[in-house]
Design an enzyme around this catalytic site. Structure first.
Site, short mmCIF file in Angstrom:
data_model
loop_
_atom_site.label_atom_id
_atom_site.label_comp_id
_atom_site.label_asym_id
_atom_site.label_seq_id
_atom_site.Cartn_x
_atom_site.Cartn_y
_atom_site.Cartn_z
N GLY A 18 0.79 -1.22 0.00
CA GLY A 18 0.00 0.00 0.00
C GLY A 18 0.82 1.27 0.00
N ASP A 38 7.97 -3.64 8.87
CA ASP A 38 6.61 -4.14 8.76
C ASP A 38 6.62 -5.51 9.44
OD1 ASP A 38 4.05 -3.45 6.61
OD2 ASP A 38 4.13 -5.47 7.43
N TYR A 158 -11.92 3.74 13.22
CA TYR A 158 -10.93 4.30 12.29
C TYR A 158 -10.91 5.82 12.36
CZ TYR A 158 -8.40 5.15 7.93
OH TYR A 158 -7.49 5.58 6.98
N THR A 193 -5.57 0.96 -2.48
CA THR A 193 -4.63 0.03 -1.86
C THR A 193 -5.35 -1.30 -1.62
OG1 THR A 193 -5.23 0.64 0.40
CG2 THR A 193 -3.46 1.92 -0.65
N PRO A 194 -4.61 -2.37 -1.36
CA PRO A 194 -5.28 -3.63 -1.03
C PRO A 194 -6.23 -3.50 0.15
CG PRO A 194 -2.98 -4.04 -1.56
CD PRO A 194 -3.16 -2.54 -1.54
N MET A 195 -5.87 -2.66 1.14
CA MET A 195 -6.73 -2.50 2.30
C MET A 195 -8.06 -1.86 1.93
SD MET A 195 -5.91 -0.68 5.99
CE MET A 195 -6.18 1.03 5.49
#
Length: 257
Positions: A18, A38, A158, A193-195
């Site tokens: 990401g 990470d 979030y 992004t993948p998220m």
């Protein structure tokens, strides 16, 4: 524009994918020496191999951003390998239970979001302060979100966590200004992004992606460019700022004109 990043030593967290991975590549492209961390050790290894193949000085330091000892060790190792740090870019983050209303949100889910998004940034920042002081100053950029400023239903953990991250950056900017350490935040809207694809039910390998969406979406590379700018000497007067990149959404009035 020359960002004057050549030879500067940069640590990027959340670099396995990401925004973090795009940031590592962007700083490398500007001539910086890059350390990445990470919890996905395999993805970090692949990224560092890619950067080194391109002639970039790069190192990897796997760590769980929520574990104090991991963060301290990763920051220390990155500084040792690069001979110090000039900038720290905190990209690690999770979205949490998107689509779950506040009344149905489990405490464990709330805590998980705050552990990564807020505690993680705090731990990285705290570990980096003495290293940046030793370098005579430096730059910190955190990835917040436009959700720190506006809200959508089903995203309370979030939104609250990103608001906390933004205010943490401001508080740190005030405390560290006399040390020559700047702290700024980027607040992007939806990023491809993948998220975010997972949150919105889009296959991560779908080449169409967000094409045809009824809202504007930016790329991870665009956010990475914002991060490079704020971490660079070019933006020296900017401190304690929130760079809101939301295509002007939050500037709109609800007045029916």
């Amino acid at each position: 524009m020359d960002m004057r990043m050549r030879g500067r030593r940069v640590l990027v967290t959340g670099a396995a994918g990401g925004i973090g991975r795009a940031a590592a590549r962007a700083f490398a492209g500007e001539g910086a020496h890059v350390a990445v961390t990470d919890r996905d050790a395999a993805a970090l290894a692949a990224l560092v191999a890619e950067l080194r193949a391109a002639g970039v000085a790069a190192s990897r330091h796997p760590a769980d951003i929520t574990v104090e000892a991991d963060v301290a060790a990763a920051v220390a190792a990155a500084a040792a390998e690069l001979g110090g740090l000039d900038a720290v870019v905190a990209c690690a983050g999770i979205s949490g239970p998107v689509g779950t209303m506040l009344a149905e949100t489990w405490t464990t889910k709330w805590d998980a979001v705050f552990d990564v998004n807020v505690r993680g940034v705090f731990l990285v920042l705290r570990a980096a302060i003495p290293v940046l002081r030793a370098a005579g100053g430096g730059d910190v950029v955190v990835v917040a979100s436009d959700s720190a400023l506006v809200a959508a239903p089903g995203m309370a953990p979030y939104c609250a966590s990103k608001a906390a991250v933004l205010q943490l950056a401001r508080a740190a900017a005030v405390e560290l200004a006399d040390d020559g350490i700047r702290v700024n935040a980027v607040c992007p809207s939806i990023v491809d992004t993948p998220m975010s694809r997972g949150d919105l039910g889009i296959d991560r390998d779908d080449t169409a992606g967000f094409a045809g969406a009824a809202y504007a979406v930016q790329t991870a590379d665009e956010v990475a460019a914002q991060l490079v700018f704020l971490a660079s000497p070019v933006s020296r007067p900017v401190n304690g700022a929130a760079l809101v990149s939301d295509f002007g959404y939050s500037a709109r009035s609800s007045f029916p004109a």
